[in-house]
Motif scaffolding. Structure first.
Motif, PDB file in Angstrom:
ATOM      1  N   ASP A 158       0.798  -1.216   0.000  1.00 56.36           N
ATOM      2  CA  ASP A 158       0.000   0.000   0.000  1.00 56.36           C
ATOM      3  C   ASP A 158       0.839   1.279   0.000  1.00 56.36           C
ATOM      4  O   ASP A 158       0.525   2.218  -0.738  1.00 56.36           O
ATOM      5  N   GLU A 189      -8.431   2.116  -6.609  1.00 51.39           N
ATOM      6  CA  GLU A 189      -9.309   1.650  -5.526  1.00 51.39           C
ATOM      7  C   GLU A 189      -8.530   1.382  -4.237  1.00 51.39           C
ATOM      8  O   GLU A 189      -8.966   1.738  -3.139  1.00 51.39           O
ATOM      9  N   ARG A 190      -7.354   0.761  -4.361  1.00 53.21           N
ATOM     10  CA  ARG A 190      -6.571   0.453  -3.160  1.00 53.21           C
ATOM     11  C   ARG A 190      -6.069   1.707  -2.466  1.00 53.21           C
ATOM     12  O   ARG A 190      -5.896   1.720  -1.243  1.00 53.21           O
ATOM     13  N   LEU A 197      -7.716   4.466  -2.101  1.00 58.18           N
ATOM     14  CA  LEU A 197      -8.811   4.984  -1.282  1.00 58.18           C
ATOM     15  C   LEU A 197      -8.899   4.258   0.051  1.00 58.18           C
ATOM     16  O   LEU A 197      -9.310   4.834   1.060  1.00 58.18           O
ATOM     17  N   LYS A 198      -8.517   2.970   0.049  1.00 59.93           N
ATOM     18  CA  LYS A 198      -8.561   2.188   1.279  1.00 59.93           C
ATOM     19  C   LYS A 198      -7.286   2.353   2.106  1.00 59.93           C
ATOM     20  O   LYS A 198      -7.308   2.208   3.324  1.00 59.93           O
ATOM     21  N   SER A 199      -6.177   2.667   1.429  1.00 53.16           N
ATOM     22  CA  SER A 199      -4.899   2.805   2.129  1.00 53.16           C
ATOM     23  C   SER A 199      -4.826   4.116   2.903  1.00 53.16           C
ATOM     24  O   SER A 199      -4.261   4.160   4.002  1.00 53.16           O
ATOM     25  N   HIS A 217     -20.717   1.764  -2.750  1.00 55.95           N
ATOM     26  CA  HIS A 217     -20.987   1.882  -1.315  1.00 55.95           C
ATOM     27  C   HIS A 217     -21.395   3.324  -1.001  1.00 55.95           C
ATOM     28  O   HIS A 217     -20.557   4.223  -0.991  1.00 55.95           O
ATOM     29  N   PHE A 263     -19.497   5.287   1.821  1.00 56.90           N
ATOM     30  CA  PHE A 263     -18.112   5.575   1.434  1.00 56.90           C
ATOM     31  C   PHE A 263     -18.069   6.637   0.350  1.00 56.90           C
ATOM     32  O   PHE A 263     -17.238   7.545   0.379  1.00 56.90           O
ATOM     33  N   ALA A 285     -15.966   2.081  -5.330  1.00 51.93           N
ATOM     34  CA  ALA A 285     -16.251   3.086  -4.304  1.00 51.93           C
ATOM     35  C   ALA A 285     -17.667   3.613  -4.432  1.00 51.93           C
ATOM     36  O   ALA A 285     -18.352   3.866  -3.433  1.00 51.93           O
ATOM     37  N   HIS A 320      -8.878  12.424   2.528  1.00 51.87           N
ATOM     38  CA  HIS A 320      -8.588  12.159   1.123  1.00 51.87           C
ATOM     39  C   HIS A 320      -8.550  13.478   0.349  1.00 51.87           C
ATOM     40  O   HIS A 320      -9.490  14.264   0.410  1.00 51.87           O
ATOM     41  N   LYS A 346      -6.419   6.606   5.197  1.00 54.17           N
ATOM     42  CA  LYS A 346      -7.507   6.396   6.150  1.00 54.17           C
ATOM     43  C   LYS A 346      -8.447   7.588   6.268  1.00 54.17           C
ATOM     44  O   LYS A 346      -9.634   7.422   6.553  1.00 54.17           O
TER      45      LYS A 346
END
Length: 275
Positions: free
Chosen positions: A102, A135-136, A138-140, A174, A177, A171, A145, A142
């Motif tokens: 990440d 996409e990763r 956005l998750k990495s 959801h 999110f 994304a 953003h 926290k």
């Protein structure tokens, strides 16, 4: 206010602890643009136009002459495309294909987005710049953003309001999110576009805060007979709807029957060399 030039922006990037290591002016045929160098690979920028075809209404047909495609509207903006030279030819590439973790992905994403922003805004291009977000990533990241990228742009003398952060379909699927991401990026001055995973997912953008744009795959919408409902619902929400990946003249002309306004895709490549 005129943005700094590409060489001026690269000079400012030299003082950045990360970007200064990877961004530079190109050489040879690419001497007037910025390039990113990483792990022996050189990455370049290209931009695919997004057209507002409502500008030129009336009887328009691409079937007769695909070379007339560029005359069917004015550009709303451009989608950034990452290129790599392979066997003497430039081709789109996935800059994230060899990222292992990440932190590495976050670093590559920031490098690529800075590269495209410098070449686009420093090259005095008009319109909005659409930048995809992995996409990763956005998750990495926290929280907050958009804060880092906004700070970089402002420090370079660039306006985050010219940038559209394009969220992936995962994304948008959801609702909670999507709302959080939209609010966060907009708070830091960016516009936001969301890719719909399917036509029904447009219901997810009906709550506030709303994205500034939504995008839908043209072939999927036509196949499912959802173009007219999508156009109607997006109009009620007052959110511009972009049909992307328009592949050929037949798709383009079908979309025109439903008063579609914004389009992009390979059909325009016959005339429009990606700038």
């Amino acid at each position: 206010m005129i943005a700094p030039t590409i060489p001026e922006l690269i000079a400012r990037a030299a003082d950045h602890p990360f970007l200064g290591e990877h961004l530079a002016m190109g050489t040879g045929a690419h001497a007037k643009e910025a390039v990113a160098r990483r792990r022996g690979m050189e990455l370049l920028s290209a931009y695919e136009p997004i057209y507002d075809i409502s500008v030129h209404s009336g009887a328009q047909s691409l079937t007769a002459d695909l070379a007339m495609a560029s005359r069917f509207g004015d550009e709303l903006g451009y989608q950034a495309v990452t290129l790599r030279e392979q066997n003497g030819q430039l081709a789109p590439c996935d800059a994230f294909s060899d990222t292992l973790d990440d932190p590495d992905l976050v670093a590559v994403d920031r490098m690529v987005r800075a590269l495209h922003a410098i070449n686009f805004l420093g090259g005095q291009q008009h319109g909005l710049l659409f930048l995809r977000v992995h996409e990763r990533l956005l998750k990495s990241v926290k929280y907050d953003h958009g804060r880092h990228f906004s700070n970089v742009l402002v420090s370079f003398g660039l306006n985050p309001g010219r940038i559209v952060i394009e969220l992936p379909a995962a994304a948008v699927a959801h609702r909670t999110f999507l709302g959080y991401l939209t609010k966060s990026y907009q708070r830091y001055g960016f516009k936001v576009a969301g890719n719909l995973p399917n036509a029904g997912q447009i219901l997810s953008v009906s709550d506030m805060p709303r994205p500034d744009f939504v995008k839908m795959d043209a072939a999927s919408a036509l196949r499912d007979s959802m173009v007219k409902p999508l156009v109607s619902y997006a109009a009620r929400l007052r959110i511009p709807l972009i049909f992307n990946r328009v592949a050929d003249a037949a798709q383009f002309e079908q979309l025109q029957q439903y008063d579609v306004r914004f389009v992009q895709g390979p059909v325009f490549a016959a005339q429009d060399k990606v700038v």
